[in-house]
Scaffold this motif. Structure first.
Motif, PDB file in Angstrom:
ATOM      1  N   GLY A 178       0.892  -1.389   0.030  1.00 43.32           N
ATOM      2  CA  GLY A 178      -0.151   0.105  -0.068  1.00 43.32           C
ATOM      3  C   GLY A 178       0.732   1.078  -0.059  1.00 43.32           C
ATOM      4  N   GLY A 179       2.120   1.206   0.096  1.00 43.72           N
ATOM      5  CA  GLY A 179       2.854   2.232   0.101  1.00 43.72           C
ATOM      6  C   GLY A 179       3.016   2.960  -1.312  1.00 43.72           C
ATOM      7  N   GLY A 180       3.567   3.957  -1.436  1.00 41.40           N
ATOM      8  CA  GLY A 180       3.627   4.719  -2.624  1.00 41.40           C
ATOM      9  C   GLY A 180       4.021   6.373  -2.524  1.00 41.40           C
ATOM     10  N   LEU A 181       3.814   7.162  -3.654  1.00 42.06           N
ATOM     11  CA  LEU A 181       3.934   8.411  -3.625  1.00 42.06           C
ATOM     12  C   LEU A 181       2.770   9.335  -3.335  1.00 42.06           C
ATOM     13  CD1 LEU A 181       5.872  11.042  -4.075  1.00 42.06           C
ATOM     14  CD2 LEU A 181       5.573  10.550  -6.608  1.00 42.06           C
ATOM     15  N   VAL A 182       2.520  10.334  -2.860  1.00 45.60           N
ATOM     16  CA  VAL A 182       1.382  10.986  -2.510  1.00 45.60           C
ATOM     17  C   VAL A 182       1.726  12.331  -2.138  1.00 45.60           C
ATOM     18  CG1 VAL A 182       1.480  10.083   0.128  1.00 45.60           C
ATOM     19  CG2 VAL A 182      -0.800  10.881  -1.034  1.00 45.60           C
ATOM     20  N   GLN A 183       0.976  13.156  -2.688  1.00 47.54           N
ATOM     21  CA  GLN A 183       1.031  14.559  -2.206  1.00 47.54           C
ATOM     22  C   GLN A 183       0.711  14.893  -0.622  1.00 47.54           C
ATOM     23  OE1 GLN A 183      -1.223  16.702  -5.152  1.00 47.54           O
ATOM     24  NE2 GLN A 183       0.194  16.772  -6.863  1.00 47.54           N
ATOM     25  N   PRO A 184       1.333  16.302  -0.156  1.00 43.22           N
ATOM     26  CA  PRO A 184       1.029  16.694   0.991  1.00 43.22           C
ATOM     27  C   PRO A 184      -0.425  16.723   1.366  1.00 43.22           C
ATOM     28  CG  PRO A 184       2.921  17.620   0.304  1.00 43.22           C
ATOM     29  CD  PRO A 184       2.472  16.884  -1.042  1.00 43.22           C
ATOM     30  N   GLY A 185      -1.211  16.362   2.247  1.00 47.13           N
ATOM     31  CA  GLY A 185      -2.548  16.363   2.345  1.00 47.13           C
ATOM     32  C   GLY A 185      -3.431  15.254   2.023  1.00 47.13           C
ATOM     33  N   GLY A 186      -2.540  14.282   1.159  1.00 42.52           N
ATOM     34  CA  GLY A 186      -3.351  13.018   0.740  1.00 42.52           C
ATOM     35  C   GLY A 186      -3.277  11.991   1.628  1.00 42.52           C
ATOM     36  N   SER A 187      -3.956  10.996   1.181  1.00 39.91           N
ATOM     37  CA  SER A 187      -4.128   9.732   2.033  1.00 39.91           C
ATOM     38  C   SER A 187      -3.616   8.446   1.373  1.00 39.91           C
ATOM     39  CB  SER A 187      -5.595   9.661   2.228  1.00 39.91           C
ATOM     40  OG  SER A 187      -6.302  10.631   3.045  1.00 39.91           O
ATOM     41  N   LEU A 188      -3.120   7.484   2.372  1.00 43.60           N
ATOM     42  CA  LEU A 188      -2.703   6.275   1.873  1.00 43.60           C
ATOM     43  C   LEU A 188      -3.397   5.240   2.890  1.00 43.60           C
ATOM     44  CD1 LEU A 188       0.810   6.413   0.557  1.00 43.60           C
ATOM     45  CD2 LEU A 188      -0.945   5.903  -0.919  1.00 43.60           C
ATOM     46  N   ARG A 189      -3.512   4.044   2.641  1.00 45.95           N
ATOM     47  CA  ARG A 189      -4.193   2.972   3.480  1.00 45.95           C
ATOM     48  C   ARG A 189      -3.162   1.771   3.193  1.00 45.95           C
ATOM     49  NH1 ARG A 189      -8.663  -1.496   3.503  1.00 45.95           N
ATOM     50  NH2 ARG A 189      -9.053  -1.486   5.846  1.00 45.95           N
ATOM     51  N   LEU A 190      -2.103   1.633   4.366  1.00 45.34           N
ATOM     52  CA  LEU A 190      -1.398   0.588   4.398  1.00 45.34           C
ATOM     53  C   LEU A 190      -1.882  -0.792   4.870  1.00 45.34           C
ATOM     54  CD1 LEU A 190       1.879   2.167   5.755  1.00 45.34           C
ATOM     55  CD2 LEU A 190       1.188   2.019   3.377  1.00 45.34           C
ATOM     56  N   SER A 191      -1.505  -1.920   4.219  1.00 43.23           N
ATOM     57  CA  SER A 191      -2.106  -3.070   4.717  1.00 43.23           C
ATOM     58  C   SER A 191      -0.985  -4.153   5.130  1.00 43.23           C
ATOM     59  CB  SER A 191      -2.836  -3.897   3.723  1.00 43.23           C
ATOM     60  OG  SER A 191      -4.025  -3.381   3.461  1.00 43.23           O
ATOM     61  N   CYS A 192      -0.981  -4.842   5.998  1.00 37.00           N
ATOM     62  CA  CYS A 192      -0.293  -6.062   6.609  1.00 37.00           C
ATOM     63  C   CYS A 192      -0.956  -7.219   6.684  1.00 37.00           C
ATOM     64  CB  CYS A 192       0.562  -5.557   7.855  1.00 37.00           C
ATOM     65  SG  CYS A 192       1.680  -6.636   8.712  1.00 37.00           S
ATOM     66  N   THR A 193      -0.119  -8.270   5.857  1.00 38.66           N
ATOM     67  CA  THR A 193      -0.719  -9.432   5.611  1.00 38.66           C
ATOM     68  C   THR A 193      -0.213 -10.632   6.430  1.00 38.66           C
ATOM     69  OG1 THR A 193      -1.879  -9.015   3.660  1.00 38.66           O
ATOM     70  CG2 THR A 193      -1.851 -11.305   4.265  1.00 38.66           C
ATOM     71  N   ALA A 194      -0.520 -11.394   7.300  1.00 34.29           N
ATOM     72  CA  ALA A 194       0.151 -12.302   8.137  1.00 34.29           C
ATOM     73  C   ALA A 194       0.201 -13.619   7.622  1.00 34.29           C
ATOM     74  CB  ALA A 194      -0.343 -12.345   9.367  1.00 34.29           C
ATOM     75  N   SER A 195       1.028 -14.656   7.843  1.00 32.53           N
ATOM     76  CA  SER A 195       1.044 -15.934   7.205  1.00 32.53           C
ATOM     77  C   SER A 195       0.365 -16.835   8.314  1.00 32.53           C
ATOM     78  CB  SER A 195       2.316 -16.442   7.204  1.00 32.53           C
ATOM     79  OG  SER A 195       3.234 -16.617   8.136  1.00 32.53           O
ATOM     80  N   ASP A 196      -0.144 -16.552   9.340  1.00 30.09           N
ATOM     81  CA  ASP A 196      -0.613 -17.442  10.517  1.00 30.09           C
ATOM     82  C   ASP A 196      -1.633 -16.337  11.172  1.00 30.09           C
ATOM     83  OD1 ASP A 196       0.763 -19.807  12.572  1.00 30.09           O
ATOM     84  OD2 ASP A 196      -1.410 -19.395  11.918  1.00 30.09           O
ATOM     85  N   ARG A 197      -2.511 -16.810  12.125  1.00 29.95           N
ATOM     86  CA  ARG A 197      -3.301 -16.154  12.974  1.00 29.95           C
ATOM     87  C   ARG A 197      -2.746 -15.151  13.600  1.00 29.95           C
ATOM     88  NH1 ARG A 197      -4.982 -18.235  18.137  1.00 29.95           N
ATOM     89  NH2 ARG A 197      -3.528 -19.851  18.846  1.00 29.95           N
ATOM     90  N   ILE A 198      -3.227 -14.023  13.581  1.00 24.85           N
ATOM     91  CA  ILE A 198      -2.672 -12.945  14.395  1.00 24.85           C
ATOM     92  C   ILE A 198      -3.482 -12.545  15.695  1.00 24.85           C
ATOM     93  CG2 ILE A 198      -1.515 -11.938  12.532  1.00 24.85           C
ATOM     94  CD1 ILE A 198      -3.725  -9.600  12.505  1.00 24.85           C
ATOM     95  N   SER A 199      -4.532 -13.284  16.105  1.00 19.88           N
ATOM     96  CA  SER A 199      -5.419 -12.930  17.132  1.00 19.88           C
ATOM     97  C   SER A 199      -4.753 -12.881  18.537  1.00 19.88           C
ATOM     98  CB  SER A 199      -6.619 -13.772  17.345  1.00 19.88           C
ATOM     99  OG  SER A 199      -6.075 -15.092  17.438  1.00 19.88           O
ATOM    100  N   ILE A 200      -3.643 -13.406  18.684  1.00 22.71           N
ATOM    101  CA  ILE A 200      -3.111 -13.560  19.917  1.00 22.71           C
ATOM    102  C   ILE A 200      -1.721 -12.491  20.015  1.00 22.71           C
ATOM    103  CG2 ILE A 200      -3.522 -16.046  20.433  1.00 22.71           C
ATOM    104  CD1 ILE A 200      -0.632 -16.762  19.603  1.00 22.71           C
ATOM    105  N   TYR A 201      -1.784 -11.780  19.081  1.00 19.98           N
ATOM    106  CA  TYR A 201      -0.560 -10.903  18.981  1.00 19.98           C
ATOM    107  C   TYR A 201      -0.901  -9.262  19.032  1.00 19.98           C
ATOM    108  CZ  TYR A 201       2.420 -14.634  16.935  1.00 19.98           C
ATOM    109  OH  TYR A 201       3.434 -15.581  16.717  1.00 19.98           O
ATOM    110  N   ASN A 202      -0.208  -8.928  19.539  1.00 16.89           N
ATOM    111  CA  ASN A 202      -0.174  -7.350  19.463  1.00 16.89           C
ATOM    112  C   ASN A 202       0.613  -6.775  18.273  1.00 16.89           C
ATOM    113  OD1 ASN A 202      -1.294  -7.110  22.253  1.00 16.89           O
ATOM    114  ND2 ASN A 202       0.945  -7.275  22.989  1.00 16.89           N
ATOM    115  N   MET A 203      -0.048  -6.063  17.446  1.00 14.75           N
ATOM    116  CA  MET A 203       0.355  -5.621  16.197  1.00 14.75           C
ATOM    117  C   MET A 203       0.513  -3.998  16.166  1.00 14.75           C
ATOM    118  SD  MET A 203       0.224  -8.538  14.651  1.00 14.75           S
ATOM    119  CE  MET A 203       0.497  -7.874  12.997  1.00 14.75           C
ATOM    120  N   GLY A 204       1.583  -3.636  15.510  1.00  9.51           N
ATOM    121  CA  GLY A 204       2.265  -2.512  15.202  1.00  9.51           C
ATOM    122  C   GLY A 204       2.642  -2.041  14.089  1.00  9.51           C
TER     123      GLY A 204
END
Length: 118
Positions: free
Chosen positions: A8-34
């Protein structure tokens, strides 16, 4: 071992928006994510964290502009970034962490580059 892939990264102008995604290979319910970031010549810093219970915490520099969320059913974590500033330019990393009987367990993705520039 959990493998994390950011997107989801890329080039964006000031004031713009981006949405980053993180996909895990295993269940993350027991993890704190950051989400962390590292600008050129700077140390890696925490941007936003979300606990396994859904509590969130943000760096002062992004409060009110960034929102972290998680979808445990899809093993994904997101970072919605609005009102982006040039100083938000950095490589953004996803991290999964939890405690275990053998000690802390931390996993990192390889990062995605966000560039805020006109």
């Amino acid at each position: 071992q959990v493998q994390l892939v950011e997107s989801g990264g890329g080039l964006v102008q000031p004031g713009g928006s981006l949405r980053l995604s993180c996909t895990a290979s295993d269940r993350i319910s027991i993890y704190n994510m950051g989400w962390f970031r590292q600008a050129p010549g700077e140390q890696r810093e925490s941007v936003a964290v979300i606990t396994s219970g859904g509590d969130t915490n943000y760096a002062d520099s992004v409060k009110g502009r960034f929102t972290i969320s998680r979808d445990d059913a899809k093993n994904m974590v997101f970072l919605q970034m609005d009102s982006l500033k040039p100083e938000d330019t950095a490589v953004y990393y996803c991290k999964a962490s939890r405690s275990s009987w053998s000690g802390p367990m931390n996993y990192w993705g390889k990062g995605t580059l966000v560039t805020v520039s006109s």
